[in-house]
Every structure is written in C-alpha cells, then in structure tokens.
Scaffold this motif. Structure first.
Motif, PDB file in Angstrom:
ATOM      1  N   GLY A  36       0.775  -1.235   0.000  1.00 13.19           N
ATOM      2  CA  GLY A  36       0.000   0.000   0.000  1.00 13.19           C
ATOM      3  C   GLY A  36       0.803   1.280   0.000  1.00 13.19           C
ATOM      4  O   GLY A  36       0.249   2.347   0.322  1.00 13.19           O
ATOM      5  N   THR A  37       2.081   1.222  -0.367  1.00 16.64           N
ATOM      6  CA  THR A  37       2.857   2.459  -0.430  1.00 16.64           C
ATOM      7  C   THR A  37       2.386   3.323  -1.597  1.00 16.64           C
ATOM      8  O   THR A  37       1.859   2.832  -2.596  1.00 16.64           O
ATOM      9  N   ASP A  38       2.617   4.632  -1.463  1.00 15.61           N
ATOM     10  CA  ASP A  38       2.256   5.578  -2.515  1.00 15.61           C
ATOM     11  C   ASP A  38       3.430   5.870  -3.442  1.00 15.61           C
ATOM     12  O   ASP A  38       3.251   6.494  -4.491  1.00 15.61           O
ATOM     13  N   MET A  39       4.622   5.470  -3.045  1.00 18.71           N
ATOM     14  CA  MET A  39       5.807   5.614  -3.892  1.00 18.71           C
ATOM     15  C   MET A  39       6.867   4.627  -3.417  1.00 18.71           C
ATOM     16  O   MET A  39       6.861   4.191  -2.259  1.00 18.71           O
ATOM     17  N   VAL A  40       7.773   4.267  -4.330  1.00 17.70           N
ATOM     18  CA  VAL A  40       8.902   3.409  -3.997  1.00 17.70           C
ATOM     19  C   VAL A  40      10.174   4.100  -4.473  1.00 17.70           C
ATOM     20  O   VAL A  40      10.227   4.605  -5.600  1.00 17.70           O
ATOM     21  N   VAL A  41      11.168   4.146  -3.600  1.00 21.87           N
ATOM     22  CA  VAL A  41      12.436   4.783  -3.933  1.00 21.87           C
ATOM     23  C   VAL A  41      13.537   3.736  -3.863  1.00 21.87           C
ATOM     24  O   VAL A  41      13.708   3.068  -2.840  1.00 21.87           O
ATOM     25  N   PRO A  68       4.570   6.233  -8.378  1.00 25.63           N
ATOM     26  CA  PRO A  68       5.916   6.533  -8.879  1.00 25.63           C
ATOM     27  C   PRO A  68       6.965   5.609  -8.268  1.00 25.63           C
ATOM     28  O   PRO A  68       6.940   5.324  -7.067  1.00 25.63           O
ATOM     29  N   VAL A  69       7.851   5.133  -9.116  1.00 24.86           N
ATOM     30  CA  VAL A  69       9.001   4.339  -8.683  1.00 24.86           C
ATOM     31  C   VAL A  69      10.242   5.084  -9.158  1.00 24.86           C
ATOM     32  O   VAL A  69      10.428   5.296 -10.360  1.00 24.86           O
ATOM     33  N   MET A  70      11.084   5.493  -8.224  1.00 27.44           N
ATOM     34  CA  MET A  70      12.259   6.291  -8.555  1.00 27.44           C
ATOM     35  C   MET A  70      13.545   5.521  -8.297  1.00 27.44           C
ATOM     36  O   MET A  70      13.660   4.808  -7.294  1.00 27.44           O
ATOM     37  N   GLY A  71      14.489   5.684  -9.212  1.00 29.70           N
ATOM     38  CA  GLY A  71      15.824   5.148  -9.033  1.00 29.70           C
ATOM     39  C   GLY A  71      16.787   6.290  -8.807  1.00 29.70           C
ATOM     40  O   GLY A  71      16.930   7.172  -9.663  1.00 29.70           O
TER      41      GLY A  71
END
Length: 345
Positions: free
Chosen positions: A229-234, A287-290
């Motif tokens: 249930g996260t809203d973003m992954v970093v 959003p998934v950020m690298g």
C-alpha cells in the motif's frame, strides 16, 4: 488632475505624495499618491499646510490603480492563497499552506508583455511554505484604461495564473540495492539520507528492503512495497550503466511506464522515474524512482527537484525533465541557499 479645496476632497484620489515634516521626529509621506481621502484625513492634511490638493479627475473608461490591481488579483489568485489589501496600487498573494507552486507561464508572460502592469513572482514548480509570498502585482500608472483590464480578463479566462498544490500525506517504501550492503560488508549510508529527504515533506517511510544486485530480487522488493500500500517506492544504488548495475532493469520490470532514465541535471544525471499503474486504465499510478549515488553525498540533486512535485500529486512526463537543462547545473556553493538559487530554474 484638478485642484480642489482640501475640505471638499473626501472620496477623491491624490495625484501626488503628501509629505509631513516634524523636525527631529519624522520626514516622509503621510499620504501616498493614489490614496483615497477620507473625512479623518482632512485635519491631518490641513496640519501639514495642504489647503488645496491635486486630485484625479475621474474619466469615463479609466480605472484607478487599486481597482486595476484588484482585477489582476482576480486573474492571478488560486486556492490556498491570501491576498493583501491594495496599497498604492499593489497587491501581494501569500501561501496559506505548504505546497507546490504552479504557474501558467504563457498567461504570465502575456500579461507582463501588455505593458503598464506588472506580475512579479517566485519560480514555479518549486515548494512554498505557509506564509511565503507568491507574487506581487500592480499597474504602473495611477490610472489605466478599463478596456485594457477587460482584455486581461479575456486572456486569462477562468483558470488562475497561479495555483498551489498542497502536499499530500504519502507512504513510501525504500529498496536499498548493492551486494556490499546486502552482505553487511559496508554500512548503508544511503537509506538515512533518503529517509530524511522524504520526511522533510511529511512522507511516512514504512521501511526499507535490502537487496543484492540481482534484478529479479529488486523487482520483487518493489512489487512487495506496492502490495503493502505504499504511494511511492524509492530505489537507491545500482543506477549507472555498468553491467553489474541492474536497478534500472529491475525498475523497468516492475513498472508499467518508464518516464525517463537520465536527466539533464548535475548532480543526478542517472535518475530514473517510472510508474506502476493500480488499474489497467493507468489511474492511481505509483511513482518508482531510481536514485543515483550522488543523492547520498551531494547536498542538492535531481531528487530535490522531483520529490516535491511527486508529493504534491503532479504526474510528471518526459518534457518535465528535458526542460531542466538550463539551470540544471548545481554550483556546489560552500553555503547552500537552495531553493533560493539558480539550481533547477
């Protein structure tokens, strides 16, 4: 202008400053040009020797500077903003909450290009805090053609030039990559930095997952945080083009859409942004950020330009990154004043 007796000036608009001089106490304007004379002002004006005043003679089709400034306020002010009272033809807007400032630059430039009116603002696409000034506006002359202000209304339409997008309450999961960290050979110094930046914008960090350099392991870690249930992954680390840096591949495999891998920003060129859709229609994208290694040691990077926009709920596209080249070079000043500098502008 016309010259009238001071006692007859109530409701009239001054065409010049009125100076008061009290030796050793004060020397300055007791009333400014554009001031509307009230009954209470009459004794003060007489006390400074003004038995007659030059006032604006009202003409059909002309607006006083304060009335014109009010029209500028109407076309500029969006939600979550407070307007000051008109003063000497000027009005300022102030943020009522923390958020991301968005500006319709085409309208802003068009209005400023019309002449005789001024909209001076801070930069858009940057965070503002509650109480920050957003824009100051005024017309230059004491009076201006009503037709010109009607044209401003027509150009700007119903959507305000300035909008404030409040920061949302979000939850994030961090995926920390690198076999050296995974096997405990070195201390993880990346995750604390990322956690601090997320918390700066009120993002709740649910935790972090350690992964080695296997793309499938990183992909599963990303998917697991989304399922929670996260809203973003970093994702931190493994973002270069070296053969053993496989985080970009892992993000591609976990995402439905890749917006960019690379940005014209230094530090931060190897940044990646992708989205995982919650529905087949692409709504509710996560959003998934690298993050490249520079985020760990550089004071400000591409992450500082992107994060507030993500937290405000803005959906970024490739063009949002391609325009970052001008201003995309951080000068690594000995004393960092970001965001009050040229970085990202």
């Amino acid at each position: 202008m016309k010259l009238i007796k001071t006692e007859d000036a109530v409701g009239s608009v001054l065409c010049h400053d009125i100076t008061q001089i009290i030796p050793g106490v004060v020397k300055g304007a007791v009333f400014r040009k554009g001031h509307v004379v009230t009954e209470e002002d009459i004794p003060v004006l007489l006390s400074v020797g003004k038995e007659h005043l030059y006032v604006w003679e009202k003409q059909e089709g002309m607006l006083h500077e304060n009335d014109a400034a009010e029209i500028l306020r109407q076309v500029c002010q969006g939600e979550f903003m407070t307007a000051s009272e008109p003063k000497e033809g000027k009005i300022e807007l102030t943020a009522e909450t923390d958020g991301l400032l968005k500006i319709d630059r085409e309208k802003l430039n068009t209005v400023n290009g019309m002449g005789q009116m001024v909209l001076a603002s801070r930069h858009g696409d940057f965070p503002v805090r509650k109480g920050d000034k957003i824009v100051g506006m005024r017309v230059v002359p004491l009076v201006i053609e009503e037709e010109k202000m009607d044209r401003v209304r027509e150009i700007c339409g119903n959507e305000p030039i300035f909008r404030l997008m409040p920061f949302r309450k979000m939850k994030a999961g961090i995926v920390t990559t690198g076999s050296e960290v995974y096997h405990g050979r070195i201390e993880d110094k990346f995750t604390p930095v990322v956690r601090g930046k997320l918390e700066e914008y009120g993002v709740e960090v649910l935790g972090n997952t350690l992964c080695d350099d296997r793309a499938e392991m990183v992909t599963e870690a990303i998917s697991a945080w989304i399922r929670k249930g996260t809203d973003m992954v970093v994702c931190t680390g493994g973002m270069s083009v070296d053969p053993d840096d496989r985080t970009p591949l892992a993000i591609r495999n976990a995402a439905d859409e890749v917006v960019t891998y690379g940005a014209p920003v230094l530090p931060g060129a190897m940044f990646m942004l992708a989205y995982r859709h919650r529905t087949p229609e692409g709504t509710g994208s996560i959003p998934v950020m690298g993050l490249p290694g520079c985020v760990m040691y550089a004071k400000r990077t591409i992450f500082d330009l992107v994060l507030p926009r993500i937290v405000a709920g803005e959906r970024l596209c490739a063009k949002d990154f391609s325009v970052l080249g001008e201003g995309g070079l951080c000068l690594n000043c000995s004393v960092c004043t970001f965001p009050n500098c040229g970085f990202g502008k």
